[in-house]
Design a protein around this motif. Structure first.
Motif, PDB file in Angstrom:
ATOM      1  N   GLU A  37     -10.126  -1.701   5.182  1.00  0.00           N
ATOM      2  CA  GLU A  37      -8.774  -1.125   5.229  1.00  0.00           C
ATOM      3  C   GLU A  37      -7.811  -2.046   5.974  1.00  0.00           C
ATOM      4  O   GLU A  37      -6.686  -2.268   5.546  1.00  0.00           O
ATOM      5  N   GLY A  38      -8.291  -2.618   7.080  1.00  0.00           N
ATOM      6  CA  GLY A  38      -7.452  -3.518   7.879  1.00  0.00           C
ATOM      7  C   GLY A  38      -7.074  -4.758   7.086  1.00  0.00           C
ATOM      8  O   GLY A  38      -5.909  -5.167   7.062  1.00  0.00           O
ATOM      9  N   GLU A  39      -8.053  -5.335   6.400  1.00  0.00           N
ATOM     10  CA  GLU A  39      -7.787  -6.579   5.667  1.00  0.00           C
ATOM     11  C   GLU A  39      -6.917  -6.327   4.441  1.00  0.00           C
ATOM     12  O   GLU A  39      -6.069  -7.142   4.092  1.00  0.00           O
ATOM     13  N   ALA A  40      -7.140  -5.192   3.779  1.00  0.00           N
ATOM     14  CA  ALA A  40      -6.378  -4.903   2.557  1.00  0.00           C
ATOM     15  C   ALA A  40      -5.021  -4.290   2.881  1.00  0.00           C
ATOM     16  O   ALA A  40      -4.125  -4.277   2.037  1.00  0.00           O
ATOM     17  N   GLY A  41      -4.886  -3.771   4.103  1.00  0.00           N
ATOM     18  CA  GLY A  41      -3.647  -3.095   4.467  1.00  0.00           C
ATOM     19  C   GLY A  41      -3.454  -1.808   3.671  1.00  0.00           C
ATOM     20  O   GLY A  41      -2.323  -1.366   3.430  1.00  0.00           O
ATOM     21  N   MET A  42      -4.551  -1.204   3.232  1.00  0.00           N
ATOM     22  CA  MET A  42      -4.487   0.034   2.431  1.00  0.00           C
ATOM     23  C   MET A  42      -5.666   0.914   2.803  1.00  0.00           C
ATOM     24  O   MET A  42      -6.705   0.408   3.239  1.00  0.00           O
ATOM     25  N   SER A  43      -5.507   2.203   2.596  1.00  0.00           N
ATOM     26  CA  SER A  43      -6.630   3.111   2.834  1.00  0.00           C
ATOM     27  C   SER A  43      -7.659   2.946   1.710  1.00  0.00           C
ATOM     28  O   SER A  43      -7.333   2.461   0.625  1.00  0.00           O
ATOM     29  N   ILE A  44      -8.898   3.357   2.000  1.00  0.00           N
ATOM     30  CA  ILE A  44      -9.960   3.285   0.982  1.00  0.00           C
ATOM     31  C   ILE A  44      -9.534   4.092  -0.256  1.00  0.00           C
ATOM     32  O   ILE A  44      -9.698   3.640  -1.387  1.00  0.00           O
ATOM     33  N   SER A  45      -8.967   5.275  -0.019  1.00  0.00           N
ATOM     34  CA  SER A  45      -8.538   6.119  -1.142  1.00  0.00           C
ATOM     35  C   SER A  45      -7.542   5.373  -2.028  1.00  0.00           C
ATOM     36  O   SER A  45      -7.615   5.428  -3.252  1.00  0.00           O
ATOM     37  N   PHE A  46      -6.624   4.681  -1.359  1.00  0.00           N
ATOM     38  CA  PHE A  46      -5.595   3.964  -2.124  1.00  0.00           C
ATOM     39  C   PHE A  46      -6.202   2.796  -2.887  1.00  0.00           C
ATOM     40  O   PHE A  46      -5.838   2.532  -4.036  1.00  0.00           O
TER      41      PHE A  46
END
Ligand code: S3P
Length: 168
Positions: A37-46
């Protein structure tokens, strides 16, 4: 000291146990889902919604490869990490795999009000839990220790892992 790698289905208690264990031992703790999540800057759901499960698994594999090089750490893994044999080989390099098992009914009770699990956003989550757990059974068998968590508190599970640590 070796890493402790926590595997198991969603709701098995990996995150809560991992955090308590880190407090009790002073070891570092890392959660593959948090790193993704930190690396992608998005939640897992997103990530699931926008890019699909396959893309999530690719991100997960890269993170597993990275965290496998840590030492003296508690590594909390997402419930599907076990599906990729290379993930398990990498994690085992520096660590002991502890599988936290929970029965489907326990998982359902623990997660029924939790909206953060994209795989369980279906009409009948209880059936889905049984179906996925069943299909993953052979993969979760790839462990060094198993703890049945249904009738244990988070603290008791952490203490069982402390015993395992002492014996390794
Ligand atoms: C998944 C479990 C989740 C997260 C993702 C996929 C799975 O982690 O990695 O939603 O495939 O079982 P938790 O096991 O921490 O819920």
């Amino acid at each position: 000291m070796v890493n402790i790698i926590l595997t198991g289905f969603m709701g098995a208690g990996k995150s809560s146990v991992g955090k308590i264990l880190a407090k009790k031992t002073g070891m570092d703790v890392v959660d593959t889902d948090d790193v993704i999540e930190g690396e992608a800057g998005m939640s897992i759901s997103f990530i699931f919604k926008r890019h699909g499960e396959e893309h999530f698994r690719e991100l997960e594999k890269k993170v597993v490869e990275k965290v496998s090089n840590l030492e003296n750490s508690i590594i909390i893994t997402g419930g599907g990490v076990v599906l990729d044999k290379e993930n398990m080989t990498a994690l085992r390099k520096n660590g002991t795999i502890v599988y936290l098992h929970a029965e489907p009914d326990t998982v359902y009770e623990r997660l029924k009000d939790d909206a953060a699990r994209p795989l369980l956003k279906v009409t009948h989550p209880n059936r889905e839990i049984k179906r996925i757990l069943n299909s993953r059974e052979p993969f979760y068998k790839d462990h060094d220790h198993q703890i049945d968590t249904d009738d244990l508190t988070i603290d008791q599970v952490a203490d069982r892992i402390l015993d395992i640590l002492k014996s390794t």
